[in-house]
Write an enzyme that holds these catalytic residues in place. Structure first.
Site, mmCIF file in Angstrom:
data_model
loop_
_atom_site.group_PDB
_atom_site.id
_atom_site.type_symbol
_atom_site.label_atom_id
_atom_site.label_comp_id
_atom_site.label_asym_id
_atom_site.label_seq_id
_atom_site.Cartn_x
_atom_site.Cartn_y
_atom_site.Cartn_z
ATOM 1 N N HIS A 78 -0.348 -8.510 1.173
ATOM 2 C CA HIS A 78 -1.150 -7.731 0.216
ATOM 3 C C HIS A 78 -1.091 -8.580 -1.050
ATOM 4 O O HIS A 78 0.016 -8.811 -1.586
ATOM 5 C CB HIS A 78 -0.547 -6.332 0.012
ATOM 6 C CG HIS A 78 -1.307 -5.458 -0.947
ATOM 7 N ND1 HIS A 78 -1.723 -4.172 -0.638
ATOM 8 C CD2 HIS A 78 -1.722 -5.672 -2.228
ATOM 9 C CE1 HIS A 78 -2.357 -3.631 -1.673
ATOM 10 N NE2 HIS A 78 -2.360 -4.532 -2.651
ATOM 11 N N CYS A 130 0.842 -1.201 0.000
ATOM 12 C CA CYS A 130 0.000 0.000 0.000
ATOM 13 C C CYS A 130 0.879 1.253 0.000
ATOM 14 O O CYS A 130 0.543 2.252 -0.644
ATOM 15 C CB CYS A 130 -0.958 0.000 1.200
ATOM 16 S SG CYS A 130 -2.387 -1.091 0.988
ATOM 17 N N ASP A 177 10.195 -6.842 -8.842
ATOM 18 C CA ASP A 177 10.522 -7.395 -7.529
ATOM 19 C C ASP A 177 11.934 -6.955 -7.144
ATOM 20 O O ASP A 177 12.849 -6.979 -7.968
ATOM 21 C CB ASP A 177 10.422 -8.930 -7.556
ATOM 22 C CG ASP A 177 10.399 -9.528 -6.163
ATOM 23 O OD1 ASP A 177 9.354 -10.049 -5.756
ATOM 24 O OD2 ASP A 177 11.447 -9.463 -5.468
ATOM 25 N N ASN A 185 1.565 -16.822 -3.710
ATOM 26 C CA ASN A 185 1.670 -17.420 -2.388
ATOM 27 C C ASN A 185 0.479 -16.943 -1.571
ATOM 28 O O ASN A 185 0.152 -15.755 -1.567
ATOM 29 C CB ASN A 185 2.988 -17.004 -1.721
ATOM 30 C CG ASN A 185 4.189 -17.619 -2.427
ATOM 31 O OD1 ASN A 185 4.153 -18.792 -2.807
ATOM 32 N ND2 ASN A 185 5.230 -16.840 -2.623
ATOM 33 N N HIS A 204 3.238 -13.079 -8.741
ATOM 34 C CA HIS A 204 4.621 -13.056 -9.222
ATOM 35 C C HIS A 204 4.616 -13.475 -10.692
ATOM 36 O O HIS A 204 4.255 -14.615 -11.010
ATOM 37 C CB HIS A 204 5.485 -14.066 -8.462
ATOM 38 C CG HIS A 204 5.681 -13.786 -7.006
ATOM 39 N ND1 HIS A 204 6.831 -13.220 -6.499
ATOM 40 C CD2 HIS A 204 4.887 -14.028 -5.928
ATOM 41 C CE1 HIS A 204 6.743 -13.117 -5.173
ATOM 42 N NE2 HIS A 204 5.561 -13.612 -4.804
ATOM 43 N N HIS A 216 -0.540 -10.445 -4.231
ATOM 44 C CA HIS A 216 0.344 -10.133 -5.359
ATOM 45 C C HIS A 216 0.580 -11.374 -6.194
ATOM 46 O O HIS A 216 0.623 -12.491 -5.679
ATOM 47 C CB HIS A 216 1.672 -9.540 -4.883
ATOM 48 C CG HIS A 216 2.375 -10.343 -3.829
ATOM 49 N ND1 HIS A 216 1.992 -10.324 -2.510
ATOM 50 C CD2 HIS A 216 3.418 -11.202 -3.909
ATOM 51 C CE1 HIS A 216 2.790 -11.126 -1.812
ATOM 52 N NE2 HIS A 216 3.654 -11.682 -2.650
HETATM 53 P P1 AMP Z 1 5.800 -13.322 -1.076
HETATM 54 O O1 AMP Z 1 6.854 -14.192 -0.439
HETATM 55 O O2 AMP Z 1 4.957 -14.059 -2.086
HETATM 56 O O3 AMP Z 1 4.986 -12.562 -0.071
HETATM 57 O O4 AMP Z 1 6.595 -12.273 -1.967
HETATM 58 C C1 AMP Z 1 6.946 -10.999 -1.542
HETATM 59 C C2 AMP Z 1 7.866 -10.444 -2.600
HETATM 60 O O5 AMP Z 1 7.973 -9.053 -2.415
HETATM 61 C C3 AMP Z 1 9.303 -11.028 -2.545
HETATM 62 O O6 AMP Z 1 9.601 -11.631 -3.810
HETATM 63 C C4 AMP Z 1 10.168 -9.800 -2.278
HETATM 64 O O7 AMP Z 1 11.405 -9.839 -2.951
HETATM 65 C C5 AMP Z 1 9.276 -8.663 -2.766
HETATM 66 N N1 AMP Z 1 9.529 -7.370 -2.166
HETATM 67 C C6 AMP Z 1 9.662 -7.078 -0.849
HETATM 68 N N2 AMP Z 1 9.851 -5.754 -0.659
HETATM 69 C C7 AMP Z 1 9.825 -5.189 -1.892
HETATM 70 C C8 AMP Z 1 9.954 -3.849 -2.381
HETATM 71 N N3 AMP Z 1 10.159 -2.804 -1.542
HETATM 72 N N4 AMP Z 1 9.890 -3.645 -3.716
HETATM 73 C C9 AMP Z 1 9.693 -4.672 -4.564
HETATM 74 N N5 AMP Z 1 9.547 -5.953 -4.162
HETATM 75 C C10 AMP Z 1 9.616 -6.211 -2.856
HETATM 76 ZN ZN ZN Z 2 -1.801 -3.280 1.243
#
Ligand code: AMP
Ligand code: ZN
Length: 114
Positions: free
Chosen positions: A98, A7, A30, A87, A102, A100
């Site tokens: 939040h 957010c 990412d 995930n 991939h 997402h």
């Molecule tokens: P998940 O494990 O499915 O919750 O994936 C979270 C993803 O968010 C991971 O692949 C992280 O590398 C990515 N991530 C975390 N912080 C940031 C950020 N500030 N900008 C871009 N990606 C991020």
């Molecule tokens: Zn959010």
């Protein structure tokens, strides 16, 4: 959801490398890529995880998948293929609560889980 990292990215309070944005959806690179192309596609509406989506979110979920294809086309991988991972919840290892998607591409993926 004031403390939610994604957010904050949506609000521009945390920087990101955006690749797509409209009024409902944001996509950005990412920060720790697991493939040559690793893009996160998120709804601007805060939804903790796919398990929390509501019936009213169904059109948004459809649109997200159209946007994913659009991004894949722009990245030049729509024909070659991509891997899409969501995930959802504790056992999946979801770290950012939040929703997402991939979008992973730019290589051949060998180790299939399913
Ligand atoms: P998940 O494990 O499915 O919750 O994936 C979270 C993803 O968010 C991971 O692949 C992280 O590398 C990515 N991530 C975390 N912080 C940031 C950020 N500030 N900008 C871009 N990606 C991020
Ligand atoms: Zn959010």
């Amino acid at each position: 959801m004031e403390d939610c990292l994604f957010c904050k990215i949506i609000r521009g309070e945390v920087p990101s490398e955006k690749v797509y944005e409209d009024d409902e959806i944001l996509a950005f690179k990412d920060i720790n890529p697991a493939a040559p192309i690793h893009i996160l596609v998120i709804p601007k509406k805060h939804i903790d995880s796919l398990a929390q989506m509501k019936k009213e979110d169904e059109p948004l979920m459809g649109k997200i998948h159209s946007v994913i294809n659009k991004i894949a086309e722009e990245q030049g991988v729509l024909e070659k293929g991509y891997r899409l991972i969501v995930n959802c919840g504790k056992d999946s290892g979801q770290e950012v609560m939040h929703l997402h998607f991939h979008l992973l591409a730019g290589q051949k993926f060998g180790d299939k889980i399913v």
